[in-house]
Design a protein around this motif. Structure first.
Motif, PDB file in Angstrom:
ATOM      1  N   ALA A  63      -8.591 -14.003  17.113  1.00 46.34           N
ATOM      2  CA  ALA A  63      -8.226 -12.698  17.665  1.00 46.34           C
ATOM      3  C   ALA A  63      -8.031 -11.724  16.515  1.00 46.34           C
ATOM      4  O   ALA A  63      -7.463 -12.075  15.487  1.00 46.34           O
ATOM      5  N   HIS A  64      -8.495 -10.557  16.721  1.00 50.13           N
ATOM      6  CA  HIS A  64      -8.318  -9.533  15.705  1.00 50.13           C
ATOM      7  C   HIS A  64      -6.861  -9.072  15.715  1.00 50.13           C
ATOM      8  O   HIS A  64      -6.264  -8.912  16.774  1.00 50.13           O
ATOM      9  N   ALA A 123      -1.963  -6.666  18.259  1.00 44.83           N
ATOM     10  CA  ALA A 123      -0.967  -5.584  18.184  1.00 44.83           C
ATOM     11  C   ALA A 123      -1.033  -4.706  19.430  1.00 44.83           C
ATOM     12  O   ALA A 123       0.005  -4.291  19.969  1.00 44.83           O
ATOM     13  N   MET A 124      -2.222  -4.418  19.916  1.00 43.69           N
ATOM     14  CA  MET A 124      -2.367  -3.591  21.116  1.00 43.69           C
ATOM     15  C   MET A 124      -1.795  -4.302  22.334  1.00 43.69           C
ATOM     16  O   MET A 124      -1.117  -3.684  23.166  1.00 43.69           O
ATOM     17  N   ALA A 167       1.339  -3.060  24.534  1.00 44.15           N
ATOM     18  CA  ALA A 167       1.192  -2.902  25.984  1.00 44.15           C
ATOM     19  C   ALA A 167       2.281  -3.666  26.722  1.00 44.15           C
ATOM     20  O   ALA A 167       2.846  -3.172  27.712  1.00 44.15           O
ATOM     21  N   VAL A 168       2.626  -4.870  26.251  1.00 45.02           N
ATOM     22  CA  VAL A 168       3.702  -5.650  26.871  1.00 45.02           C
ATOM     23  C   VAL A 168       5.034  -4.931  26.706  1.00 45.02           C
ATOM     24  O   VAL A 168       5.827  -4.825  27.662  1.00 45.02           O
ATOM     25  N   LEU A 169       5.306  -4.433  25.526  1.00 41.49           N
ATOM     26  CA  LEU A 169       6.553  -3.683  25.295  1.00 41.49           C
ATOM     27  C   LEU A 169       6.625  -2.429  26.167  1.00 41.49           C
ATOM     28  O   LEU A 169       7.671  -2.115  26.738  1.00 41.49           O
TER      29      LEU A 169
END
Length: 147
Positions: free
Chosen positions: A3-4, A9-10, A14-16
Motif C-alpha cells: 500500500a502506498h 494516510a488518506m 477518512a476514518v478520523l
C-alpha cells in the motif's frame, strides 16, 4: 502488493473524519444543549429564591374566615387569575383549604398567592411545589389557613 503511504494516510484521515462527524459532533451538540438547560435551571432557581419573600412576607388584615367561605374566595380568585384549569382539587378542611395545582404558570401562581393572602385574610400554612416538565410551570399543593 504494497500500500502506498499516501493511500494509507488518506484512509486514516477518512476514518478520523468519519469518527468526528458521526460521534464527536452530535455528542458535543448534546453536551452544549444540556449545559444550556442546566444554566436555565440555575437561573430559574435564583429567580425562585428571590420570589420566596413575596410568598412568605405578605400579611392580610381580615380575620376569621371559615373554610367554606375561604374555598369560595379561593375559587373566585383562581378564576380571576386564570388558574381554574390548573386547580385539580380544592378541599375545605377544619378552617383551612387545600388546593392542588397541576401545570400552573409560576409567575401567575406567585401573584395569585400574594393576592389571596392580601385580599381574603388567608395565609399559606403549607406549600409543596415541584417543577413541571414544561419550563415556567409548577405542580404543587398549597394549604391556606385563616389568621
Amino acid at each position: 502488493m504494497k500500500a502506498h503511504p499516501v493511500l494509507v494516510a488518506m484512509v486514516f484521515v477518512a476514518v478520523l473524519a468519519s469518527i468526528w462527524d458521526q460521534l464527536w459532533v452530535p455528542w458535543s451538540a448534546e453536551r452544549d444543549s444540556l449545559d444550556a438547560a442546566v444554566a436555565d435551571a440555575r437561573e430559574l432557581n435564583v429567580w425562585v429564591t428571590e420570589k420566596i419573600p413575596l410568598l412568605s412576607g405578605t400579611r392580610a388584615v381580615q380575620q376569621g374566615v371559615t373554610s367554606g367561605a375561604a374555598a369560595q374566595s379561593i375559587q373566585a380568585s383562581l378564576r380571576r387569575f386564570g388558574l381554574s384549569s390548573a386547580a385539580s382539587r380544592i378541599e375545605p378542611r377544619d378552617g383551612a383549604v387545600r388546593i392542588t395545582l397541576e401545570r400552573a404558570p409560576f409567575d401567575t401562581t406567585v401573584a395569585w398567592i400574594a393576592n389571596a393572602e392580601g385580599q381574603a385574610g388567608l395565609e399559606v400554612t403549607t406549600m409543596m411545589v415541584d417543577s413541571h416538565a414544561d419550563a415556567g410551570f409548577i405542580n404543587g399543593t398549597l394549604e391556606f389557613g385563616t389568621r
